[in-house]
Write an enzyme that holds these catalytic residues in place. Structure first.
Site, PDB file in Angstrom:
ATOM      1  N   GLU A 286     -41.920 -89.413  59.446  1.00 31.74           N
ATOM      2  CA  GLU A 286     -42.419 -90.237  60.554  1.00 31.74           C
ATOM      3  C   GLU A 286     -41.294 -90.614  61.515  1.00 31.74           C
ATOM      4  O   GLU A 286     -41.544 -90.829  62.701  1.00 31.74           O
ATOM      5  CB  GLU A 286     -43.079 -91.501  60.000  1.00 31.74           C
TER       6      GLU A 286
ATOM      7  N   ASN B  58     -39.456 -84.606  56.850  1.00 33.70           N
ATOM      8  CA  ASN B  58     -38.398 -85.459  56.286  1.00 33.70           C
ATOM      9  C   ASN B  58     -37.065 -84.716  56.232  1.00 33.70           C
ATOM     10  O   ASN B  58     -37.018 -83.496  56.013  1.00 33.70           O
ATOM     11  CB  ASN B  58     -38.795 -86.043  54.932  1.00 33.70           C
ATOM     12  N   VAL B  59     -35.997 -85.476  56.467  1.00 35.25           N
ATOM     13  CA  VAL B  59     -34.635 -84.931  56.515  1.00 35.25           C
ATOM     14  C   VAL B  59     -33.753 -85.848  55.667  1.00 35.25           C
ATOM     15  O   VAL B  59     -33.475 -86.988  56.068  1.00 35.25           O
ATOM     16  CB  VAL B  59     -34.120 -84.861  57.969  1.00 35.25           C
TER      17      VAL B  59
HETATM   18  N1  THU Z   1     -41.373 -89.444  52.685  1.00 33.23           N
HETATM   19  C1  THU Z   1     -41.715 -89.252  54.001  1.00 33.23           C
HETATM   20  O1  THU Z   1     -41.095 -88.435  54.698  1.00 33.23           O
HETATM   21  N2  THU Z   1     -42.737 -89.979  54.513  1.00 33.23           N
HETATM   22  C2  THU Z   1     -43.529 -90.813  53.779  1.00 33.23           C
HETATM   23  O2  THU Z   1     -44.374 -91.497  54.356  1.00 33.23           O
HETATM   24  C3  THU Z   1     -43.380 -90.849  52.320  1.00 33.23           C
HETATM   25  C4  THU Z   1     -42.053 -90.402  51.830  1.00 33.23           C
HETATM   26  C5  THU Z   1     -40.236 -88.666  52.139  1.00 33.23           C
HETATM   27  C6  THU Z   1     -38.975 -89.467  51.950  1.00 33.23           C
HETATM   28  C7  THU Z   1     -38.237 -88.606  50.940  1.00 33.23           C
HETATM   29  O3  THU Z   1     -37.507 -87.601  51.646  1.00 33.23           O
HETATM   30  C8  THU Z   1     -39.331 -87.939  50.139  1.00 33.23           C
HETATM   31  O4  THU Z   1     -40.531 -88.144  50.862  1.00 33.23           O
HETATM   32  C9  THU Z   1     -39.504 -88.509  48.746  1.00 33.23           C
HETATM   33  O5  THU Z   1     -39.644 -89.895  48.770  1.00 33.23           O
END
Ligand code: THU
Length: 132
Positions: A60, A47-48
């Site tokens: 994703e 995640n970014v």
């Molecule tokens: N997040 C993801 O990267 N993928 C998911 O399927 C669940 C949530 C991230 C988004 C945000 O950066 C952090 O988790 C907290 O919600």
């Protein structure tokens, strides 16, 4: 390849490594994902986040971008981990992303075991609806 044939531990290791690259100054919540592609490739993402909070990218998003950047194909097996490396369920929006590139038979590793995406996103909207 079936769920039993897949090396889920190896896939989780890739997701955990991707998770270490997460950019999460706002939530502090790291996520890493990895998937097998039908031609044998493995793709991954982290995640970014963004100072404009709503623009943050889930792990994703990076993964499906890599899927296309490296040649396309279909996702067959997917896993997602949190900052502790523990198995995590993908968020609702990302289930839709996974559906686009893996379809209902994509196998997901979840805290409740290996399940097809059709169980995590029943009655999914997909490309076929656009042509009906
Ligand atoms: N997040 C993801 O990267 N993928 C998911 O399927 C669940 C949530 C991230 C988004 C945000 O950066 C952090 O988790 C907290 O919600």
């Amino acid at each position: 390849m079936t769920a039993a044939d897949a090396d889920w531990e190896a896939l989780r290791t890739v997701a955990r490594e991707a998770m270490t690259h997460a950019y999460v100054p706002y939530s502090g919540y790291r996520v890493g994902v990895a998937a097998l592609v039908d031609d044998g490739r493995t793709v991954s993402g982290c995640n970014v986040e963004n100072a404009s909070y709503g623009l943050g990218l889930c792990a994703e998003c990076g993964m499906v971008s890599e899927l296309h950047r490296t040649g396309g194909g279909r996702l067959t097996h997917f896993t997602c981990v949190d900052g502790n490396g523990d198995i995590l369920v993908p968020c609702g929006r990302c289930r839709q992303l996974l559906h686009e590139f893996g379809g209902p038979d994509l196998l997901l590793e979840t805290p409740a075991g290996i399940v097809p995406l059709s169980e995590m996103l029943p009655q999914a909207f997909g490309p076929e609806h656009l042509t009906q």
